[in-house]
Design a protein around this motif. Structure first.
Motif, mmCIF file in Angstrom:
data_model
loop_
_atom_site.group_PDB
_atom_site.id
_atom_site.type_symbol
_atom_site.label_atom_id
_atom_site.label_comp_id
_atom_site.label_asym_id
_atom_site.label_seq_id
_atom_site.Cartn_x
_atom_site.Cartn_y
_atom_site.Cartn_z
ATOM 1 N N ARG A 18 0.821 -1.209 0.000
ATOM 2 C CA ARG A 18 0.000 0.000 0.000
ATOM 3 C C ARG A 18 0.852 1.255 0.000
ATOM 4 N NH1 ARG A 18 -4.759 -1.980 4.102
ATOM 5 N NH2 ARG A 18 -5.811 -3.325 2.597
ATOM 6 N N PHE A 19 1.995 1.180 0.690
ATOM 7 C CA PHE A 19 2.906 2.322 0.711
ATOM 8 C C PHE A 19 3.395 2.650 -0.702
ATOM 9 C CE2 PHE A 19 7.493 3.272 0.580
ATOM 10 C CZ PHE A 19 7.459 4.575 1.042
ATOM 11 N N VAL A 20 3.811 1.640 -1.440
ATOM 12 C CA VAL A 20 4.294 1.857 -2.805
ATOM 13 C C VAL A 20 3.177 2.399 -3.691
ATOM 14 C CG1 VAL A 20 5.181 0.697 -4.868
ATOM 15 C CG2 VAL A 20 6.129 0.139 -2.635
ATOM 16 N N GLY A 21 1.969 1.846 -3.559
ATOM 17 C CA GLY A 21 0.862 2.276 -4.402
ATOM 18 C C GLY A 21 0.450 3.710 -4.173
ATOM 19 N N ILE A 22 0.525 4.179 -2.922
ATOM 20 C CA ILE A 22 0.081 5.529 -2.605
ATOM 21 C C ILE A 22 1.190 6.556 -2.795
ATOM 22 C CG2 ILE A 22 -0.631 7.020 -0.687
ATOM 23 C CD1 ILE A 22 -2.375 4.760 0.323
ATOM 24 N N CYS A 23 2.407 6.225 -2.366
ATOM 25 C CA CYS A 23 3.496 7.193 -2.403
ATOM 26 C C CYS A 23 4.247 7.204 -3.735
ATOM 27 C CB CYS A 23 4.467 6.926 -1.257
ATOM 28 S SG CYS A 23 3.750 7.166 0.382
ATOM 29 N N TYR A 24 4.240 6.082 -4.443
ATOM 30 C CA TYR A 24 4.928 5.998 -5.730
ATOM 31 C C TYR A 24 4.002 5.357 -6.757
ATOM 32 C CZ TYR A 24 8.943 6.828 -2.718
ATOM 33 O OH TYR A 24 9.811 7.360 -1.787
ATOM 34 N N PRO A 25 2.914 6.028 -7.123
ATOM 35 C CA PRO A 25 1.893 5.408 -7.964
ATOM 36 C C PRO A 25 2.389 5.025 -9.352
ATOM 37 C CG PRO A 25 1.473 7.756 -7.700
ATOM 38 C CD PRO A 25 2.558 7.414 -6.748
ATOM 39 N N VAL A 26 3.261 5.845 -9.972
ATOM 40 C CA VAL A 26 3.734 5.533 -11.321
ATOM 41 C C VAL A 26 4.713 4.373 -11.292
ATOM 42 C CG1 VAL A 26 4.937 6.440 -13.344
ATOM 43 C CG2 VAL A 26 3.347 7.906 -12.079
ATOM 44 N N ARG A 27 5.663 4.434 -10.381
ATOM 45 C CA ARG A 27 6.666 3.372 -10.293
ATOM 46 C C ARG A 27 6.046 2.036 -9.894
ATOM 47 N NH1 ARG A 27 11.635 6.424 -7.045
ATOM 48 N NH2 ARG A 27 11.899 8.141 -8.525
ATOM 49 N N SER A 28 4.969 2.093 -9.138
ATOM 50 C CA SER A 28 4.357 0.850 -8.672
ATOM 51 C C SER A 28 3.819 0.008 -9.817
ATOM 52 C CB SER A 28 3.222 1.156 -7.685
ATOM 53 O OG SER A 28 2.147 1.809 -8.335
ATOM 54 N N LEU A 29 3.594 0.619 -10.981
ATOM 55 C CA LEU A 29 3.110 -0.139 -12.133
ATOM 56 C C LEU A 29 4.104 -1.215 -12.527
ATOM 57 C CD1 LEU A 29 1.654 2.766 -14.315
ATOM 58 C CD2 LEU A 29 0.404 1.138 -12.895
ATOM 59 N N ASN A 30 5.409 -0.909 -12.355
ATOM 60 C CA ASN A 30 6.447 -1.878 -12.699
ATOM 61 C C ASN A 30 6.877 -2.715 -11.501
ATOM 62 O OD1 ASN A 30 6.572 -0.898 -15.394
ATOM 63 N ND2 ASN A 30 7.917 0.778 -14.735
ATOM 64 N N TRP A 31 6.672 -2.186 -10.288
ATOM 65 C CA TRP A 31 7.138 -2.883 -9.092
ATOM 66 C C TRP A 31 6.160 -3.941 -8.594
ATOM 67 C CZ3 TRP A 31 9.005 1.875 -5.733
ATOM 68 C CH2 TRP A 31 10.154 2.415 -6.340
ATOM 69 N N VAL A 32 4.879 -3.718 -8.791
ATOM 70 C CA VAL A 32 3.857 -4.562 -8.172
ATOM 71 C C VAL A 32 3.166 -5.406 -9.233
ATOM 72 C CG1 VAL A 32 1.722 -4.580 -6.855
ATOM 73 C CG2 VAL A 32 3.479 -2.875 -6.339
ATOM 74 N N SER A 33 3.134 -6.707 -9.011
ATOM 75 C CA SER A 33 2.415 -7.619 -9.900
ATOM 76 C C SER A 33 2.010 -8.845 -9.104
ATOM 77 C CB SER A 33 3.278 -8.027 -11.098
ATOM 78 O OG SER A 33 4.349 -8.860 -10.682
ATOM 79 N N ALA A 34 1.040 -9.587 -9.629
ATOM 80 C CA ALA A 34 0.580 -10.796 -8.937
ATOM 81 C C ALA A 34 1.699 -11.831 -8.848
ATOM 82 C CB ALA A 34 -0.636 -11.369 -9.666
ATOM 83 N N ARG A 35 2.507 -11.929 -9.896
ATOM 84 C CA ARG A 35 3.608 -12.899 -9.885
ATOM 85 C C ARG A 35 4.611 -12.564 -8.798
ATOM 86 N NH1 ARG A 35 8.691 -13.465 -12.106
ATOM 87 N NH2 ARG A 35 9.300 -15.610 -12.627
ATOM 88 N N GLN A 36 4.962 -11.279 -8.662
ATOM 89 C CA GLN A 36 5.884 -10.873 -7.607
ATOM 90 C C GLN A 36 5.298 -11.121 -6.222
ATOM 91 O OE1 GLN A 36 6.555 -6.809 -8.764
ATOM 92 N NE2 GLN A 36 8.385 -7.308 -9.977
#
Length: 341
Positions: A125-143
């Motif tokens: 949630r921290f990544v999604g809220i504080c770094y919304p653009v970067r989270s597109l590459n950082w967060v995935s179901a596989r990860q």
């Protein structure tokens, strides 16, 4: 005569090192509190599992972490009936020593598994809220799946020594299933317990505190979630901030007192063995009572997780769905965050 004197001396030394405690309260407190946690927690977590497994079509990273957290809580709750019986029968273990080892192992493995998955959810949630653009590459179901496998591997590895330390011992007409270990192994157990507390509680707790602190600061920024002057978006943002504070407070109330009082009790017990003049029996007993009183608080977390995190997820989706991005890229970010958080 000399033998009689030696016997008296040994008994005196034993009483100096090991203090007799009056702990009859735990034979009521622990069975009652564990029973409440078992009934309420089992109902809430099985409902959560049903919703996740049968009502969720697409598993997002947050869904994967929530599923693993719920599994930890459910497995933890399933160990409670055996401990309820044990403490209600006043520390008389009716089962075998291997089963004592398994119950203690599952109890602590799932407890620390819950802490680590709470940390994973907070980071997500921290990544999604504080770094919304970067989270597109950082967060995935596989990860998220890989992280979950790593968490389970870490928990099983770190808690494996419990299978060695947990012991039973026949005392008079009762069989004790040690919550710690037998007295002769306590020094080694103290080292192990300290390492586990630091790696699997203190570090995740610091991560959770930092994440929520930064998230609150981000959500309190004047321009966040208030594009177009939407009063509803502002109210939802405030509600999200309150939910973050509540989650952090619950984390602190459930796990922090348990680990603090346990560390104090173990430390006082060790110092008492090294030099009985350092720690009085009254102080040692007080730390033991505090530790046992806070144990139900740690268990209560398994009842709160499904409620708070479903509410927090709903709030995050409501907040972000009311944002009005001004570009195609920001719209894509908004849609992703709305579905992922």
């Amino acid at each position: 005569m000399a033998t009689f004197d030696n016997t008296i001396t040994n008994l005196t030394n034993f009483s100096d090192l090991y203090c007799p405690f009056q702990e009859d309260f735990k034979y009521i407190l622990l069975p009652v509190s564990y029973s409440l946690v078992f009934v309420i927690g089992l109902a809430l977590n099985t409902t959560a599992l049903y919703v996740i497994v049968f009502r969720t079509k697409r598993w997002k990273p947050s869904t994967i972490y929530m599923f693993n957290l719920t599994m930890c809580d459910t497995l933890y709750i399933l160990t409670l009936p055996f401990l309820i019986y044990y403490y209600a029968d006043e520390n008389d273990w009716p089962f075998s020593e291997p089963f004592c080892k398994i119950i203690r192992f599952l109890f602590y493995a799932n407890l620390y598994g819950s802490i680590l998955f709470l940390c994973c959810i907070s980071l997500h949630r921290f990544v999604g809220i504080c770094y919304p653009v970067r989270s597109l590459n950082w967060v995935s179901a596989r990860q998220a799946k890989l992280v979950s496998v790593a968490v389970w591997a870490c928990v099983l590895f770190c808690q494996a020594p419990i299978l060695y330390f947990s012991r039973t011992r026949d005392v008079e007409n009762e069989r004790i299933c040690y919550d710690t270990t037998s007295p002769e192994l306590f020094d080694d157990f103290l080292v192990y317990s300290t390492a586990v507390s630091v790696l699997m509680f203190a570090l995740p707790f610091m991560v959770v505190m930092v994440c929520y602190g930064l998230m609150v600061r981000k959500l309190l920024e004047p321009g966040w979630g208030s594009e177009g002057g939407s009063l509803g978006a502002q109210r939802t943002k405030q509600k999200s901030v309150k939910m973050i504070i509540i989650v952090l407070a619950v984390f602190m109330l459930c796990f922090l007192p348990f680990h603090l009082t346990r560390s104090l009790y173990y430390s006082f017990r060790y110092l008492r063995q090294v030099d009985s003049t350092q720690i009085s029996c009254r102080l040692l007993e007080a730390s033991s009572v505090a530790y046992k009183v806070t144990r139900p608080l740690a268990s209560a977390n398994s009842c709160v997780d499904p409620i708070l995190y479903f509410l927090a997820g709903h709030d995050a989706r409501s907040t972000l769905s009311k944002k009005k991005p001004s570009s195609s890229k920001s719209r894509r970010v908004g849609r992703t965050l709305t579905t992922e958080l």
